[in-house]
Design an enzyme around this catalytic site. Structure first.
Site, PDB file in Angstrom:
ATOM      1  N   TRP A 155       0.834  -1.208   0.000  1.00  0.00           N
ATOM      2  CA  TRP A 155       0.000   0.000   0.000  1.00  0.00           C
ATOM      3  C   TRP A 155       0.861   1.247   0.000  1.00  0.00           C
ATOM      4  O   TRP A 155       0.540   2.236  -0.673  1.00  0.00           O
ATOM      5  CB  TRP A 155      -0.922   0.005   1.228  1.00  0.00           C
ATOM      6  CG  TRP A 155      -1.730   1.262   1.329  1.00  0.00           C
ATOM      7  CD1 TRP A 155      -2.904   1.539   0.699  1.00  0.00           C
ATOM      8  CD2 TRP A 155      -1.412   2.432   2.096  1.00  0.00           C
ATOM      9  NE1 TRP A 155      -3.348   2.798   1.030  1.00  0.00           N
ATOM     10  CE2 TRP A 155      -2.444   3.378   1.882  1.00  0.00           C
ATOM     11  CE3 TRP A 155      -0.357   2.776   2.938  1.00  0.00           C
ATOM     12  CZ2 TRP A 155      -2.446   4.627   2.480  1.00  0.00           C
ATOM     13  CZ3 TRP A 155      -0.358   4.030   3.540  1.00  0.00           C
ATOM     14  CH2 TRP A 155      -1.397   4.941   3.309  1.00  0.00           C
ATOM     15  N   HIS A 156       1.962   1.212   0.738  1.00  0.00           N
ATOM     16  CA  HIS A 156       2.811   2.401   0.811  1.00  0.00           C
ATOM     17  C   HIS A 156       3.513   2.711  -0.509  1.00  0.00           C
ATOM     18  O   HIS A 156       3.870   3.865  -0.762  1.00  0.00           O
ATOM     19  CB  HIS A 156       3.855   2.235   1.919  1.00  0.00           C
ATOM     20  CG  HIS A 156       3.328   2.530   3.284  1.00  0.00           C
ATOM     21  ND1 HIS A 156       2.739   1.573   4.087  1.00  0.00           N
ATOM     22  CD2 HIS A 156       3.285   3.678   4.003  1.00  0.00           C
ATOM     23  CE1 HIS A 156       2.370   2.127   5.230  1.00  0.00           C
ATOM     24  NE2 HIS A 156       2.676   3.403   5.204  1.00  0.00           N
ATOM     25  N   GLY A 157       3.729   1.708  -1.321  1.00  0.00           N
ATOM     26  CA  GLY A 157       4.385   1.979  -2.593  1.00  0.00           C
ATOM     27  C   GLY A 157       4.479   0.745  -3.466  1.00  0.00           C
ATOM     28  O   GLY A 157       4.601  -0.381  -2.970  1.00  0.00           O
TER      29      GLY A 157
END
Length: 485
Positions: free
Chosen positions: A320-322
């Site tokens: 989700w963060h990247g």
């Protein structure tokens, strides 16, 4: 539009005046319409196409939520449709290129895909809508008018980087029975929180950002101490950047008479990795628990399944963060640590200091991959850290930590006392590291202070000083790191 800009400060002042003028006239609905207009201007200021996507998603999730509430016997099917639609948009904008490039590498093909700019806050908006649909399916979401839902979803204090709120905790505040009147207590508490958050972002986080950039740009020549300082610089940059954002968002909301859920609670005081995740991005952890961990079975299907569920949650959190292998590795490392935390909880008791030290070191090392442009670069940073080549950081690294104001003063000092100026230039910036650590460990976050805020002359002076210094330093400030996620 971002909080840390002259344009935003001016428009927020206008928005605040208009909001309370309507409140003085007793126009409760007018206040909500005014606030929604402000939110849409904030979101669409630099990217009108993103605003169109936001409104389309808002209409989609609102209508689907109403259908779930009206047809509870079909809630699972409708929830699946909503999740598929929202995640499909997120996958196209954020992950399609990553998956395609890896597929090409595996198959030897050269398929291409038009790159799309990630709309502001799309990841946060997607999760907030998914949480709303989940609450509708569970019967925990209130029935909302289109205006109330649009305001809940598009609220400018949360739309770019969270917190990920729930309709049940926000809409009662956004839809008061009577118009909200101006309150000096809310203004003073909100301004205090906003000013300190802006100071954290502009004068602390962005100061460390210079050292982070220098370290990653000069990986091949880093000595062990310089690599350690570069790693710590990112640790503090990310902390004060996200903490500053959370303070500013909460302060802006408070000035409007709203209360946001606490999203950041001094995570570097954590004495275990589990404790860290109870303090860092609290509403994101809540989303994963409610929308993924519990549906997967939570801790109800035995220890092996529980450990697998925990690991999957943090793997998904990394993705989700990247869209990159570095984020997946970061998530996997935290997932493994959380599994160990689960297995040994109550069986192994470390003294509090050693628990804190282990957690802080672990978080620092894993942040390396969170920041690294590639796995190879992350490995190289760690290899430089353990290279046992000892030399003090060079002038380029220490100079990157100097604010322009201090650089000017040191240049003036160099004219009469060049040796002293040189020593201060090399040594003074390194004092930022123990000072930053002390702030993270000893000083209560403004969001917590705001909960029982009492105006004093000292707080007023701190607010004015922080706000004025930050405002005059806005010209070269960067965007919030979490906007990129």
């Amino acid at each position: 539009m971002v909080f840390q800009s002259y344009v935003f400060l001016l428009l927020f002042l206008i928005a605040l005046l208009g909001y309370y003028l309507l409140g003085r006239l007793g126009a409760a609905r007018g206040q909500r319409l005014w606030l929604l207009a402000v939110c849409l201007v904030f979101y669409g200021w630099g990217a009108p196409k993103g605003l169109v996507l936001l409104l389309l998603e808002c209409a989609f999730s609102y209508l689907l939520g109403r259908a779930i509430l009206r047809l509870p016997q079909r809630r699972k099917l409708l929830l699946a449709v909503g999740a598929a639609g929202l995640l499909a948009v997120l996958l196209r904008f954020k992950y399609a290129s990553f998956f395609l490039s890896n597929l090409n590498a595996l198959t030897g093909q050269t398929h291409t895909l038009t790159a799309l700019a990630l709309p502001l806050g799309l990841s946060f908006l997607t999760f907030q809508q998914l949480l709303y649909l989940r609450d509708c399916a569970a019967g925990n979401a209130p029935r909302l008018s289109p205006l109330d839902y649009a305001l809940f979803l598009c609220l400018f204090c949360t739309v770019s980087s969270g917190p990920i709120t729930r309709a049940g905790e926000m809409t009662p505040q956004l839809h008061p029975i009577q118009a909200r009147r101006f309150d000096w207590g809310n203004l003073s508490a909100g301004l205090y929180c906003f000013s300190l958050g802006l100071f954290k972002k502009v004068l602390i986080a962005d100061t460390f950002a210079g050292a982070v950039t220098y370290g990653w740009d000069n990986l091949a020549t880093l000595t062990t101490p310089t690599a350690a300082f570069a790693m710590l610089a990112y640790t503090f940059q990310l902390y004060f950047d996200f903490s500053g954002y959370c303070d500013m968002a909460a302060g802006l909301a408070k000035m409007l008479g709203l209360s946001l859920p606490v999203n950041f609670d001094s995570p570097y005081r954590a004495v275990s990795v589990g404790d860290f995740w109870k303090r860092w991005h609290i509403t994101l952890s809540r989303f994963f628990r409610l929308c993924i961990y519990i549906p997967l079975g939570g801790n109800r299907k035995g220890t092996p399944r529980t450990c697998l569920n925990i690991f999957l949650i943090y793997l998904i959190s990394g993705l989700w963060h990247g869209a990159g292998w570095t984020f997946l590795l970061w998530g996997a490392l935290h997932g493994a640590a959380m599994v160990l935390d689960r297995l040994f909880r109550g069986k192994v008791r470390l003294p509090k200091f050693f628990g804190w030290l282990f957690t802080f070191i672990f978080v620092n090392i894993t942040w390396v991959y969170f920041r690294a442009p590639s796995l190879a670069a992350g490995n190289q940073m760690l290899s430089r850290l353990f290279s046992l080549s000892f030399a003090l950081p060079d002038a380029g690294f220490t100079g990157s930590l100097l604010l322009p104001e201090f650089t000017t003063l040191l240049n003036l000092l160099a004219a009469s006392l060049p040796r002293l100026a040189h020593q201060l230039t090399r040594g003074l910036p390194l004092l930022l590291f123990p000072l930053a650590l002390a702030l993270t460990l000893l000083v209560q976050n403004p969001v917590r202070q705001m909960q029982e805020f009492k105006p004093t002359a000292k707080k007023a002076l701190v607010s004015v000083a922080a706000l004025c210094w930050s405002v005059v330093s806005l010209a070269n400030v960067g965007t919030f790191l979490y906007v990129n996620f």
